[in-house]
Each structure stands twice: as structure tokens, then as C-alpha cells.
Write a protein that holds these residues in place. Structure first.
Motif, mmCIF file in Angstrom:
data_model
loop_
_atom_site.group_PDB
_atom_site.id
_atom_site.type_symbol
_atom_site.label_atom_id
_atom_site.label_comp_id
_atom_site.label_asym_id
_atom_site.label_seq_id
_atom_site.Cartn_x
_atom_site.Cartn_y
_atom_site.Cartn_z
ATOM 1 N N PHE A 232 34.558 44.611 26.513
ATOM 2 C CA PHE A 232 35.347 44.076 27.625
ATOM 3 C C PHE A 232 36.147 42.857 27.178
ATOM 4 O O PHE A 232 37.343 42.738 27.455
ATOM 5 N N LEU A 236 40.250 42.375 26.915
ATOM 6 C CA LEU A 236 40.991 41.292 27.575
ATOM 7 C C LEU A 236 42.025 40.664 26.644
ATOM 8 O O LEU A 236 43.078 40.202 27.089
ATOM 9 N N LEU A 246 39.622 48.254 31.998
ATOM 10 C CA LEU A 246 38.611 47.229 32.221
ATOM 11 C C LEU A 246 37.655 47.641 33.332
ATOM 12 O O LEU A 246 36.458 47.350 33.282
ATOM 13 N N LEU A 287 39.149 42.731 39.222
ATOM 14 C CA LEU A 287 39.845 43.808 38.521
ATOM 15 C C LEU A 287 40.724 44.629 39.448
ATOM 16 O O LEU A 287 41.664 45.282 39.004
#
Length: 291
Positions: A232, A236, A246, A287
Motif C-alpha cells: 500500500f 502511494l 489502493l 479512499l
């Protein structure tokens, strides 16, 4: 750099004939939901604007408003077809006289009849179109910068929350070292009390104990959760990270956290798992607004 789906931007361009102002607003959405509000004079440019918006905006619930201010207002003013108006008015007056009605607002009724009031609208010429798209692209530039600025805030928040989950996992590892020996000791004490130590088949007891403890082992879940968290954070930092990607990673993180909590059989670890879940829920909420 991640982008937020929330955005705002305005653009202005003008020449001697017209001044165009374009305003763009967006909120989060799974797809591109585009709403255009255009003056009638430039309705022929709607398809082109939609195509450009699809390429440059990508996703979100987007409202685009275009306003036009003409230097010569008479060029776009409404006109009245006098011949048609007189014809309607004469017919209406004849009907009113025939039925003895002197109260009807014949002037207003005649003005509302078909094709009486028209417009001097014409398709946008090439010079006006250049001004329109110049204003549009200026608005897009500010709109995308707004999205990037919002995205930086989101990125920092997401990174911190994932790092918090990884810190919680280290707490789990600290507790987990003593968990299995304590379980083994508790079961042995229970067997001694229940049936007596001399009545326990130690070979069978060890076999059953190994099977039971294997079911409580959370090593695999800890490794996978750590891998997902690291993935993750790497995603990013990607040049063009995707909110959908994500989101998929966060779902995998959630599966491991849930399994870890259900297998732990330890009050302290389950409390830590609850805190992990709180952070994960906040990540999922954020998100929803990532492009």
C-alpha cells in the motif's frame, strides 16, 4: 502523486466580441458523471467539451458551468416576428369579440404563440471557439492543481494510518510470543484438574495440542498483513496511483486483520485488532475520494 476527486477551478478568456467564464466543480463518484450548463449560443460545442472533459477529468461527479458575456448584447437578443404576431393577435381578438370576452390578455397570449419570439443565436465561430476552449483549459489547469493539493493531504493521512496499523502489528508480535506457551499451560492445568495427570495419555495429548495450537497460529496472517501494508505504501508513492487499486489492497488488509482477530484467542490482541479496524475504516473512507 495521488489526486483527490474533489476539485474546483475557474477559467476566463475574452476577445473583443465575447468573454467566457468556465467553472468546474467535482465530488467523488465511481465513474465520470458529467453535467454541463452551457449558453444556447455554444450548444454546438457540447460534444467536444464532453470529450475533452472525459480525457482530462477521468472520474468524479462533475459540474461544468459556462457563462458568456457579449460586448454587443443586441447580437444575442430575442426578436419578435411582427407579421406572425399581428396574425395571431387578430385571430385571437376576433375570437374574443365573438364570445364577448373583453378580459383576456391578448397581447401576452399572442407573444406566447409558436415562433413569435425568436433568437439571433448562431453557431459559435472559430474565433469564439478558441476563446471558449482557452477558458476551459485554464479552468482545467486550476481544477487539477486543486485535486493535487487535496491529494497531498490525503496521501499524508493515508500513509500515517497505514503506519499506525503496522505499529499495532508490532504490538501484536510482542504479545504473541507468550500466547502459545500460556495456552499450552492452561490446557495442561485443565486436564490435570479434570481427569488427573496420571490418567492423561501424553502422546495423544501432545498430538491434540499441536493440532489445536496450529489452528491458533497467526504467523501467516502477520506476514501477509505486513506485506499488504508495505505494498500500500509503495502504491502511494507511484507516479499515478489509482484509488481503485489502493481500495483493493485495503480489502486484503481487512481480511488479514479479521482473521488475525478471530484466531488470536487473546483479549489483548483482540483489543489491538479493534484499533487496527478503526484505522482501516478511516482509510477506506478516505479512499472513496481518491481518483
Amino acid at each position: 502523486m495521488i489526486k483527490s476527486m474533489t476539485g474546483y477551478g475557474t477559467g476566463l478568456a475574452e476577445n473583443q466580441t465575447v468573454k467566457y467564464t468556465v467553472e468546474i466543480k467535482s465530488l467523488n463518484s465511481k465513474f465520470l458523471e458529467l453535467s454541463l450548463r452551457l449558453p444556447k449560443q455554444i450548444s454546438d460545442k457540447e460534444l467536444t467539451l464532453r470529450a475533452e472533459s472525459g480525457k482530462l477529468i477521468e472520474r468524479g461527479k462533475v459540474n461544468i458551468t459556462v457563462t458568456a458575456e457579449y460586448a454587443d448584447q443586441a447580437a444575442t437578443s430575442s426578436t419578435i416576428n411582427e407579421t406572425l404576431f399581428k396574425k395571431y393577435y387578430t385571430q385571437l381578438k376576433h375570437l374574443a369579440d365573438a364570445v364577448g370576452d373583453e378580459q383576456s390578455p391578448l397581447l401576452q397570449i399572442a407573444l406566447q404563440m409558436p415562433d413569435v419570439v425568436g433568437s439571433n443565436e448562431a453557431e459559435t465561430d472559430e474565433e469564439e471557439a478558441k476563446v471558449l476552449f482557452e477558458a476551459f483549459h485554464r479552468a482545467i489547469e486550476k481544477f487539477n492543481q486543486f485535486r493535487l493539493d487535496e491529494g497531498n493531504v490525503l496521501r499524508e493521512d493515508l500513509q500515517k494510518r497505514v503506519e499506525d496499523i503496522m505499529a499495532f502489528q508490532r504490538e501484536v508480535e510482542a504479545v504473541d510470543g507468550d500466547r502459545i506457551p500460556l495456552i499450552r499451560e492452561r490446557i495442561a492445568q485443565y486436564m490435570d484438574t479434570a481427569v488427573g495427570k496420571e490418567n492423561v495419555d501424553m502422546n495423544r495429548f501432545e498430538q491434540e495440542l499441536i493440532y489445536y495450537i496450529d489452528k491458533l497460529d497467526i504467523t501467516e496472517e502477520k506476514v501477509r498483513l505486513n506485506t499488504h501494508c508495505a505494498y500500500f505504501l509503495d502504491a502511494l508513492k507511484a507516479p499515478n496511483p489509482s484509488g481503485k487499486k489502493l481500495g483493493f489492497i485495503s480489502q486484503e488488509m481487512g481480511r488479514e486483520i479479521n482473521t488475525l482477530g478471530s484466531k488470536a484467542n487473546n483479549a489483548h490482541i483482540q483489543q489491538i485488532v479493534v484499533r487496527m479496524k478503526e484505522e482501516l475504516e478511516k482509510i477506506k473512507e478516505q479512499l472513496l475520494n481518491v481518483l
